[in-house]
Write a protein that holds these residues in place. Structure first.
Motif, PDB file in Angstrom:
ATOM      1  N   VAL A 170       0.846  -1.201   0.000  1.00  0.00           N
ATOM      2  CA  VAL A 170       0.000   0.000   0.000  1.00  0.00           C
ATOM      3  C   VAL A 170       0.872   1.238   0.000  1.00  0.00           C
ATOM      4  N   PHE A 171       0.574   2.173  -0.891  1.00  0.00           N
ATOM      5  CA  PHE A 171       1.155   3.502  -0.798  1.00  0.00           C
ATOM      6  C   PHE A 171       0.086   4.513  -1.184  1.00  0.00           C
ATOM      7  N   ASN A 172      -0.371   5.266  -0.196  1.00  0.00           N
ATOM      8  CA  ASN A 172      -1.377   6.320  -0.391  1.00  0.00           C
ATOM      9  C   ASN A 172      -2.661   5.794  -1.041  1.00  0.00           C
ATOM     10  N   GLU A 173      -3.307   4.878  -0.337  1.00  0.00           N
ATOM     11  CA  GLU A 173      -4.562   4.291  -0.823  1.00  0.00           C
ATOM     12  C   GLU A 173      -5.660   4.392   0.223  1.00  0.00           C
ATOM     13  N   LYS A 174      -5.658   5.456   1.021  1.00  0.00           N
ATOM     14  CA  LYS A 174      -6.586   5.595   2.147  1.00  0.00           C
ATOM     15  C   LYS A 174      -8.042   5.368   1.739  1.00  0.00           C
ATOM     16  N   GLU A 175      -8.460   5.955   0.635  1.00  0.00           N
ATOM     17  CA  GLU A 175      -9.872   5.889   0.246  1.00  0.00           C
ATOM     18  C   GLU A 175     -10.277   4.522  -0.299  1.00  0.00           C
ATOM     19  N   ASN A 176      -9.301   3.712  -0.675  1.00  0.00           N
ATOM     20  CA  ASN A 176      -9.605   2.404  -1.256  1.00  0.00           C
ATOM     21  C   ASN A 176      -9.565   1.257  -0.244  1.00  0.00           C
ATOM     22  N   LEU A 177      -8.908   1.463   0.900  1.00  0.00           N
ATOM     23  CA  LEU A 177      -8.531   0.343   1.751  1.00  0.00           C
ATOM     24  C   LEU A 177      -9.701  -0.432   2.337  1.00  0.00           C
ATOM     25  N   LYS A 178     -10.704   0.253   2.859  1.00  0.00           N
ATOM     26  CA  LYS A 178     -11.826  -0.450   3.491  1.00  0.00           C
ATOM     27  C   LYS A 178     -12.549  -1.318   2.464  1.00  0.00           C
ATOM     28  N   THR A 179     -12.811  -0.771   1.292  1.00  0.00           N
ATOM     29  CA  THR A 179     -13.487  -1.551   0.246  1.00  0.00           C
ATOM     30  C   THR A 179     -12.618  -2.714  -0.188  1.00  0.00           C
ATOM     31  N   PHE A 180     -11.318  -2.468  -0.305  1.00  0.00           N
ATOM     32  CA  PHE A 180     -10.394  -3.526  -0.710  1.00  0.00           C
ATOM     33  C   PHE A 180     -10.396  -4.688   0.277  1.00  0.00           C
ATOM     34  N   VAL A 181     -10.243  -4.374   1.558  1.00  0.00           N
ATOM     35  CA  VAL A 181     -10.200  -5.428   2.588  1.00  0.00           C
ATOM     36  C   VAL A 181     -11.510  -6.207   2.616  1.00  0.00           C
ATOM     37  N   ASP A 182     -12.640  -5.513   2.555  1.00  0.00           N
ATOM     38  CA  ASP A 182     -13.935  -6.191   2.544  1.00  0.00           C
ATOM     39  C   ASP A 182     -14.077  -7.096   1.322  1.00  0.00           C
ATOM     40  N   GLY A 197       5.148   3.374   3.885  1.00  0.00           N
ATOM     41  CA  GLY A 197       5.431   4.757   4.238  1.00  0.00           C
ATOM     42  C   GLY A 197       4.463   5.762   3.654  1.00  0.00           C
ATOM     43  N   SER A 198       3.180   5.419   3.600  1.00  0.00           N
ATOM     44  CA  SER A 198       2.177   6.338   3.060  1.00  0.00           C
ATOM     45  C   SER A 198       2.156   7.650   3.846  1.00  0.00           C
ATOM     46  N   ASP A 199       1.835   8.760   3.155  1.00  0.00           N
ATOM     47  CA  ASP A 199       1.749  10.051   3.834  1.00  0.00           C
ATOM     48  C   ASP A 199       0.368  10.688   3.679  1.00  0.00           C
ATOM     49  N   ASP A 200      -0.645   9.852   3.355  1.00  0.00           N
ATOM     50  CA  ASP A 200      -2.012  10.378   3.173  1.00  0.00           C
ATOM     51  C   ASP A 200      -2.965   9.922   4.265  1.00  0.00           C
ATOM     52  N   GLY A 201      -2.433   9.296   5.317  1.00  0.00           N
ATOM     53  CA  GLY A 201      -3.287   8.770   6.379  1.00  0.00           C
ATOM     54  C   GLY A 201      -3.653   7.310   6.204  1.00  0.00           C
ATOM     55  N   SER A 202      -3.081   6.657   5.184  1.00  0.00           N
ATOM     56  CA  SER A 202      -3.365   5.232   4.975  1.00  0.00           C
ATOM     57  C   SER A 202      -3.007   4.397   6.201  1.00  0.00           C
ATOM     58  N   ALA A 203      -1.888   4.741   6.857  1.00  0.00           N
ATOM     59  CA  ALA A 203      -1.453   3.967   8.024  1.00  0.00           C
ATOM     60  C   ALA A 203      -2.495   3.991   9.128  1.00  0.00           C
ATOM     61  N   ASP A 204      -3.133   5.138   9.338  1.00  0.00           N
ATOM     62  CA  ASP A 204      -4.178   5.229  10.366  1.00  0.00           C
ATOM     63  C   ASP A 204      -5.373   4.355   9.998  1.00  0.00           C
TER      64      ASP A 204
END
Length: 209
Positions: free
Chosen positions: A13-25, A46-53
């Motif tokens: 993952v690198f900067n995919e915050k908006e995709n992650l929940k849908t991806f995991v589901d 090392g994402s810098d868009d909040g993906s880690a959170d």
């Protein structure tokens, strides 16, 4: 290490915050349908868009494990980190940007297992990317790599792949070597085939991967 699960799904993952929940589901839904035991390993590079959170919030999702790298090392290092932590008998890699379709995972695993292969490579025949920026350079690179190595595939750049774990035991990735995994596997004596997979337009974000 003896495999404890049947399938490890590994996604850098690198900067995919908006995709992650849908991806995991989506991955969880598909893997439940296979009836196989599985884990999903998400590696944040090392994402810098909040993906880690967002990833931290997903740790308690079904069968999901997360690795947070301290800085942006690159896609190859992120994939290798996932390989190092995975415990499945079979590994599947795919991007988390939702352009790879998790629904293709069962077909790759089915071909891998039934035909007793070591590696199945996805082929994005109808690729939904910019032709001049992505598709044309990729097509040229695929032909060049095939001619040089003798391992002729339509789509070296497709992240969606299924492996037998053993074929990766002697392969260590660095630099940009994830793109050459089929070649490295072939050097280890791997039996390789490719299948057509779905490819979707990017909906959110613009990753450098």
């Amino acid at each position: 290490m003896e495999a404890k699960l049947e399938v490890s799904v590994i996604s850098p993952v690198f900067n995919e915050k908006e995709n992650l929940k849908t991806f995991v589901d989506s991955v969880a839904k598909v893997m439940r349908s296979t009836g196989m035991s599985w884990e999903l390993i998400i590696v944040d590079d090392g994402s810098d868009d909040g993906s880690a959170d967002t990833i931290k919030e997903l740790i308690n999702q079904e069968n999901t494990r997360c690795l947070l790298l301290s800085k942006n090392y690159g896609q190859t290092t992120a994939i290798q980190a996932g390989f190092d932590k995975a415990v499945g008998k079979y590994f599947v890699t795919l991007d988390s940007d939702l352009q790879n379709d998790p629904k293709d995972i069962p077909a790759l695993l089915d071909k891998l297992i039934k035909e007793e292969l070591d590696l199945v490579v996805g082929w994005r025949k109808n690729r939904k990317d910019n032709y001049f920026l992505r598709n044309l350079p990729s097509s040229i690179a695929n032909k060049l790599i095939g001619n040089i190595t003798g391992v002729k595939l339509h789509d070296y750049g497709c992240s969606l792949k299924a492996f037998k774990k053993e074929i990766l035991d002697d392969v260590k990735l660095y630099g940009e070597l994830h793109r050459f995994l089929p070649v490295l596997a072939k050097f280890e004596g791997a039996k390789i085939k490719e299948i057509k997979v779905n490819h979707r337009s990017r909906k959110y974000g613009s990753s450098k991967y």
